[in-house]
Design a protein around this motif. Structure first.
Motif, short mmCIF file in Angstrom:
data_model
loop_
_atom_site.label_atom_id
_atom_site.label_comp_id
_atom_site.label_asym_id
_atom_site.label_seq_id
_atom_site.Cartn_x
_atom_site.Cartn_y
_atom_site.Cartn_z
N UNK A 1 -2.29 -8.06 4.48
CA UNK A 1 -2.11 -9.31 5.22
C UNK A 1 -1.75 -8.98 6.66
N UNK A 2 -2.51 -9.53 7.59
CA UNK A 2 -2.21 -9.39 9.01
C UNK A 2 -1.21 -10.47 9.41
N UNK B 1 5.26 -1.98 -1.04
CA UNK B 1 4.71 -2.69 0.11
C UNK B 1 5.04 -1.89 1.35
N UNK B 2 4.03 -1.59 2.13
CA UNK B 2 4.24 -0.86 3.38
C UNK B 2 3.87 -1.78 4.54
N UNK B 3 4.62 -1.65 5.61
CA UNK B 3 4.38 -2.45 6.81
C UNK B 3 3.91 -1.51 7.92
N UNK B 4 2.72 -1.77 8.44
CA UNK B 4 2.12 -0.93 9.47
C UNK B 4 1.86 -1.78 10.71
N UNK B 5 2.08 -1.20 11.87
CA UNK B 5 1.81 -1.89 13.13
C UNK B 5 0.43 -1.46 13.62
N UNK B 6 -0.55 -2.34 13.43
CA UNK B 6 -1.93 -2.03 13.78
C UNK B 6 -2.56 -3.24 14.47
N UNK B 7 -3.45 -2.95 15.42
CA UNK B 7 -4.16 -4.00 16.15
C UNK B 7 -5.60 -4.17 15.68
N UNK B 8 -6.10 -3.19 14.94
CA UNK B 8 -7.49 -3.25 14.48
C UNK B 8 -7.60 -2.53 13.14
N UNK C 1 -6.22 -8.02 16.12
CA UNK C 1 -4.94 -8.72 16.20
C UNK C 1 -4.83 -9.48 17.51
N UNK C 2 -4.01 -10.55 17.48
CA UNK C 2 -3.78 -11.35 18.68
C UNK C 2 -2.62 -10.81 19.50
N UNK C 3 -1.86 -9.91 18.93
CA UNK C 3 -0.70 -9.36 19.63
C UNK C 3 -0.70 -7.85 19.48
N UNK C 4 -0.17 -7.17 20.47
CA UNK C 4 -0.11 -5.71 20.41
C UNK C 4 0.84 -5.24 19.33
N UNK C 5 1.78 -6.06 18.96
CA UNK C 5 2.77 -5.67 17.96
C UNK C 5 2.52 -6.36 16.62
N UNK C 6 1.30 -6.68 16.33
CA UNK C 6 0.98 -7.30 15.04
C UNK C 6 1.27 -6.33 13.91
N UNK C 7 1.64 -6.90 12.77
CA UNK C 7 1.96 -6.10 11.60
C UNK C 7 0.94 -6.35 10.50
N UNK C 8 0.72 -5.32 9.70
CA UNK C 8 -0.12 -5.44 8.51
C UNK C 8 0.74 -5.04 7.31
N UNK C 9 0.92 -5.99 6.41
CA UNK C 9 1.66 -5.70 5.18
C UNK C 9 0.65 -5.38 4.08
N UNK C 10 0.79 -4.20 3.52
CA UNK C 10 -0.15 -3.71 2.51
C UNK C 10 0.59 -3.55 1.19
N UNK C 11 0.06 -4.18 0.15
CA UNK C 11 0.65 -4.04 -1.19
C UNK C 11 -0.17 -3.02 -1.97
N UNK C 12 0.51 -1.98 -2.44
CA UNK C 12 -0.14 -0.90 -3.20
C UNK C 12 0.43 -0.91 -4.60
N UNK C 13 -0.46 -0.93 -5.58
CA UNK C 13 -0.02 -1.02 -6.97
C UNK C 13 -0.50 0.19 -7.77
N UNK C 14 0.40 0.74 -8.56
CA UNK C 14 0.05 1.73 -9.57
C UNK C 14 0.22 1.02 -10.90
N UNK C 15 -0.89 0.63 -11.52
CA UNK C 15 -0.81 -0.30 -12.64
C UNK C 15 -0.52 0.39 -13.97
N UNK C 16 -0.58 -0.39 -15.04
CA UNK C 16 -0.23 0.10 -16.36
C UNK C 16 -1.16 1.21 -16.83
N UNK C 17 -2.39 1.22 -16.32
CA UNK C 17 -3.34 2.29 -16.66
C UNK C 17 -3.05 3.58 -15.90
N UNK C 18 -2.15 3.50 -14.91
CA UNK C 18 -1.94 4.65 -14.03
C UNK C 18 -2.94 4.70 -12.91
#
Length: 719
Positions: A487-488, A423-430, A462-479
């Motif tokens: 999620x904003x 899971x990576x957390x990025x600060x993005x407004x758009x 985003x409603x705030x300049x410091x909004x965060x986006x949490x991104x879930x990245x998966x490397x599954x069983x198939x590779x």
């Protein structure tokens, strides 16, 4: 529901199935355990697997599915001359074929799908049940696009892969699951596996303990396999024949195919003999050729290849982090591993003789079938953990640069457990785009692009300049890599840390809230995935539709062939019976008419009727049966009539015996009815005996059986 393991090699196909008593390798229509990995087209039919090998077609069978898949994503110029069919290297390694009056372009994915469909049908025929769940073997060096090609091919073939399993992981599973001596001495048992296949070489180190297995490392050479040793012989004899017989084999496709086949046989001979002879009649220009080579000369020619065999082993040992002295065994598998010099070179590197305790050709399919049984709810298999590792490091970046807490820019590092979630957390407004890439090109086959694809997150505001986006990245069983969710998060107060960050979500849950977390607004964001070099959804649907049409045509061709064979068999069978069994039951005119029609039908079959439709063959067969059926009925009814007569007489005797215990009126009634039936039977039999056999009987066997039923019914309801 059946569960199967499928091994699609570059040269052969193997399918194995999990049964209650263990793992069985399935047999094809020729009762062989391996099938050629080939697809051929005749003017009206598609031929797959064993049917395609050596079949008469307008061109050489399409084969080498792994190489075609590699050609689609990277240039391998030396591969093109080896393929006995033209390949559009600039158009995604597509091949073109004329089929039923249409020009069809087949992608490597579609050819792979055809072979998987062939294995599915083979499994269904053997098991007698539908097959959907499967585990498919893949080389460890496949890129994301190539792995998705396997998944797409499975979908086109009507299969549901539970896992794309690395070849060596499947081999190790089949090796370790049934052994009780691994990891019982207070620590894991380390075993090295070397797979020298038809077109590639893979090596790996696996740690075993009683509870499971863990792959520690992978090494590979995607361009070194048994076919390269064949090519050395081909080049040697092509040059020899050029000098001795003044012929250019390389410039003749058909002659090249024949010489390559002879060289492959010579290589196998050299595996057990000191010398081998290549002898081919009418190779080209009506010239017979003959050549001889000794094993030591062959090994000198292959010196460079033998040096390359060790390189994947060196990489695997280095990445595993253990020394050679820690290895308990070295297992050598693969169709190309039978060259004695390969075993000798590996023995020199590992300081021990390689073992051959597992079947070199079937071990991958068996391991896949075991894994499928473990993943399927249909079977109960003892708890045994199978842990593989990421074969190549994968990173992500935005327009602001790579995303990683490591200096290597790798989000998923080579050697980490597979599957994996970050899971990576990025600060993005758009809205923004995540680009996926392979971190180190040296971890890929030479010439492979490091770019994987892009994931567009949003659009959103985003409603705030410091909004965060949490991104879930998966490397599954198939590779396979995917951005599973984004999620904003708009907090009521600003986050003190405005830098991008990364975390491992061990609970695989993005909705967890701590007690001290401030109120926030969450919004699920749209994700648009674009993996480079893969089929679009529309292309996948078109491929599925095309495969369904081809499969329908295959069944139609098969039914037509069956009707044609049935007609041909009927002609020969009836001709024999007409002169023997049916002879007394047909008049001279009937025999003459039938004989003429049989001869006309036979002539028609081998001339204008050689390529007709199913309906035409069925109609011809019905026309013949209309002539022959009356004679066949007379013949069959003679035996049936005699049997029915005996049964009726026996029934009359039984009824009279049973009537002795009844009253006099009942006994007389039964006797009278039996006498009537007996008289009818005697008169009918006498009249029948006065007639020749070649006319319809005055009484048929079914009439005698009906009379028996009427007698039984009368006695049942006797007043």
């Amino acid at each position: 529901m059946s569960v199967v393991g499928l091994d699609v090699g570059n040269d052969t196909l193997v399918a194995a199935a999990a049964r209650q008593r263990g793992i069985d390798v399935l047999l094809n229509a020729e009762s062989k355990r391996e099938s050629p990995a080939a697809v051929a087209f005749s003017h009206s039919a598609r031929l797959l697997g064993a049917h395609a090998s050596g079949a008469a077609s307008s061109h050489a069978p399409f084969s080498s599915p792994k190489r075609l898949l590699l050609l689609a994503s990277r240039p391998v110029p030396r591969d093109l001359p080896r393929l006995p069919f033209p390949v559009d290297a600039a158009g995604g390694a597509r091949v073109h074929v004329d089929h039923l009056g249409r020009r069809i372009a087949l992608s490597p994915t579609h050819i792979l799908a055809m072979l998987l469909a062939y294995l599915r049908q083979l499994a269904e025929d053997d098991l007698g049940a539908p097959v959907a769940d499967c585990v498919i073997s893949v080389p460890c060096y496949l890129t994301q696009a190539q792995r998705r090609a396997y998944a797409d091919a499975a979908a086109v073939a009507g299969l549901r892969p539970l896992r794309l399993m690395h070849d060596l992981a499947a081999t190790a599973l089949g090796y370790g699951l049934y052994r009780s001596d691994l990891g019982v001495a207070g620590g894991p048992t380390f075993v090295a596996f070397v797979d020298v296949g038809h077109s590639d070489t893979q090596a790996g180190v696996v740690a075993f303990d009683p509870s499971g297995m863990k792959v520690l490392s992978h090494g590979f050479d995607a361009d070194l396999g048994g076919r390269d040793f064949d090519e050395v012989l081909f080049e040697h004899f092509a040059e020899e024949f050029r000098d001795r017989y003044k012929i250019d084999v390389v410039g003749n496709v058909k002659a090249s195919m024949r010489l390559r086949a002879a060289c492959e046989k010579a290589k196998k001979v050299l595996s057990a003999n000191a010398e081998a002879v290549v002898n081919i009649e009418c190779l080209m220009e009506e010239k017979d050729v003959r050549g001889m080579i000794r094993r030591e000369d062959f090994e000198k020619l292959c010196a460079e290849l033998l040096e390359r065999v060790v390189e994947p082993c060196k990489r695997a040992m280095a990445d595993s982090g253990i020394g050679l002295d820690k290895l308990q065994s070295v297992e050598l598998v693969g169709s190309g591993s039978r060259v004695p010099a390969i075993a000798r070179v590996l023995a020199g590197f590992f300081r021990r003789e390689p073992s051959r305790t597992i079947n070199v050709s079937e071990c991958v399919a068996r391991g896949c079938a075991l894994q499928c049984a473990m993943l399927s709810p249909t079977f109960r298999v003892r708890e045994y953990e199978v842990q593989d590792v990421i074969p190549a490091s994968i990173g992500f970046c935005t327009n602001e640069g790579p995303i990683s807490a490591l200096t290597s820019n790798a989000l998923f590092r080579r050697g980490q457990p597979l599957p994996s979630v970050k899971i990576i957390t990025l600060h993005r407004n758009s809205g923004f785009t995540l680009d996926a890439f392979y971190v180190d090109e040296n971890e890929l086959p030479p010439g492979t692009s490091t770019q994987i694809g892009s994931f567009e997150i949003g659009p959103f505001q985003a409603h705030s300049e410091k909004s965060k986006v949490k991104v879930k990245i998966r490397l599954n069983l198939h590779g396979l890599i995917s951005v599973e969710s984004a999620v904003l998060i708009d907090e009521d107060q600003r986050d003190a840390n405005s830098a991008d960050s990364m975390e491992l979500d061990s609970n695989d849950n993005m909705d967890h809230k701590s007690r001290n977390e401030r109120p926030m607004h969450r919004q699920d964001l749209q994700i648009v995935e674009c993996i480079y070099g893969v089929m679009s959804k529309q292309e996948l649907l078109e491929a599925q539709e095309q495969e369904q049409q081809l499969a329908y045509q295959d069944k139609l061709v098969e039914r037509t062939k069956e009707r044609k064979n049935a007609l041909e068999s009927y002609v020969y069978d009836t001709r024999n019976k007409l002169s023997e069994r049916y002879r007394g039951f047909a008049t001279d005119s009937e025999r003459e008419e039938i004989s003429v029609n049989l001869q006309q039908t036979e002539d028609w079959l081998y001339e204008e009727g050689d390529d007709e439709t199913e309906a035409v063959y069925t109609s011809k067969l019905e026309e013949l049966k209309k002539l022959v059926d009356p004679i066949e009925y007379r013949c069959k009814d003679e035996e049936a009539r005699a049997e029915a007569t005996r049964e009726l007489l026996k029934r009359i005797v039984d009824h009279r015996m049973a009537a002795k215990s009844l009253s006099a009126p009942e006994r007389d009634a039964i006797d009278n009815e039996c006498t009537k039936v007996e008289l009818w039977l005697r008169e009918s039999s006498q009249l029948q005996e006065s007639l020749p056999k070649n006319v319809d009987p005055v009484v048929w066997s079914h009439e005698i059986k009906k009379k028996e039923e009427e007698l039984d019914m009368y006695l049942t309801f006797l007043p």
